[in-house]
Design an enzyme around this catalytic site. Sequence first.
Site, PDB file in Angstrom:
ATOM      1  N   THR A   1       0.838  -1.206   0.000  1.00 29.02           N
ATOM      2  CA  THR A   1       0.000   0.000   0.000  1.00 29.02           C
ATOM      3  C   THR A   1       0.872   1.256   0.000  1.00 29.02           C
ATOM      4  O   THR A   1       0.622   2.196  -0.770  1.00 29.02           O
ATOM      5  CB  THR A   1      -0.926  -0.005   1.230  1.00 29.02           C
TER       6      THR A   1
ATOM      7  N   CYS B   1     -21.980  -7.676   2.196  1.00 31.53           N
ATOM      8  CA  CYS B   1     -22.428  -8.253   3.461  1.00 31.53           C
ATOM      9  C   CYS B   1     -21.249  -8.821   4.252  1.00 31.53           C
ATOM     10  O   CYS B   1     -21.385  -9.141   5.426  1.00 31.53           O
ATOM     11  CB  CYS B   1     -23.480  -9.321   3.212  1.00 31.53           C
TER      12      CYS B   1
END
Lengths: 86, 385
Positions: free
Chosen positions: B79, B327
């Site tokens: 990252t 979800c």
Amino acid sequence: MSDHGPGTVVDARGLRCPLPVIRLAARAKELPAGSEVTVLSTDPAARHDVPAWARLRGHSMVAQEVHDTPEADGGPWWALTVRLGD
Amino acid sequence: MTHPTPAAGRIHLDNGSRAPWHPLARQAFLQALDDGWADPRRLHTEGRRAAALVDGAREAVAQVLGARTEEVRFTPSHTAALHTAVAHVARARRRHGSDVVVSAVERAAVLHAAEHAAAPGGRRVSVDVDSLGRVDAEAFAGALRHEGVAMAALQHANGEVGTLQPVDAVHEAALAAGVPLLVDAGASLGHTAVGPAWDVLAADPADWGGPAGVGISAVRHRTRTVATGPEGPEPWAPGGVSVPAVFAAAVALQAVVEDRVDADRRRRELVEHIRDRVSQIRDVEVVGDPVERLPHVVTFSFLYVDGEALVTELDRAGFAVGSGSACTASTLEPSHVLAAMGVLTHGNVRIALDRSTAREDVDRFLQVLPGAVDRVRDMLGVQGL
């Protein structure tokens, strides 16, 4: 609320994925080909999953509207209209 | 020497961005704890020994990338490599413009970095993908030729769905336009040939069986960067990096590249087997390019299935899988990759095979999966819809 046409409305606001699509599919099963059904949903996944469901089931998308006026939980909601295929 | 296998009876099929350590990486890490604990910036014997490990690691990585040693840098994470690549390249191009062109399916770190680098005054320009998750090379080239573009970023392959991107054609267009191209090889390096089509490249050692807590960034000597943030000798890794982690990352990369062709042929066949069997389950969409893809990644979505319930059901049965369904995440938003492709986002299962994944592991998974899907559908009362 805007005009959703002469078709049936399924209010799935407040429900999370995959329930809006399931409610829509259950209603669609009772309706003849050519009917229009609109599902109302606060779940952002529905705006992707309703068109995907329609494609998988041979239905077509008629309209997709976003409503920024806050509902019960304060977020935006979507009105997604499908015309049922054969 | 054995792989660090998951707990007895467990089958781990979620190896993207975090795979079990390669045995040689573990060995290298332990060796570097003894030989490389000192500060590599010091001039004494211990410091020089640590520096030699870092230099060796850079050389090894450079060789795999087909780059010069001095073009390779280690960063605190994948990252961080993406963040600094976008920030430093965009900053160096400020006179030309501040727009950053990306594909719609880049990693979140790239999308956020592009947004950050482009503001204020610039835009993040997102290029759409088709239903397989691939950008159109012409459309991407068209976007990067516009006035005011600082840089562009296109992943080598998408780690969520496996689809390879047209980096060769896009890099050619970028070179012609004089726009630097960042290629995120975070899901590709160690698994498939990455090639020379990049100006800046980022890669993720934890994805090929190296340690987490280290990333790789390579910047061609012809590509200008200007550091943002506070001054320091290593602006892409403030304070330096862990010598054992860097050394283990490079050793693991050499090891996986050594037998990559064999390992990847085997995993490619396993993925074909999974795609074939899963597509026979009712109301499933297997997504991503079936051919032009990473060898080890496969993703599919089940209609009328709650992704979180399915992941939990499979976990209970001993299988770890990933998911891009909303979800299963802390946010309500589903995977931006599945959304951009226009495929079903709920009921999603993401598989990334490790090199140690056996045919029997896959077969056991395929035996259990249809029953798990049925149980989740029964809970939701959707049979017959």
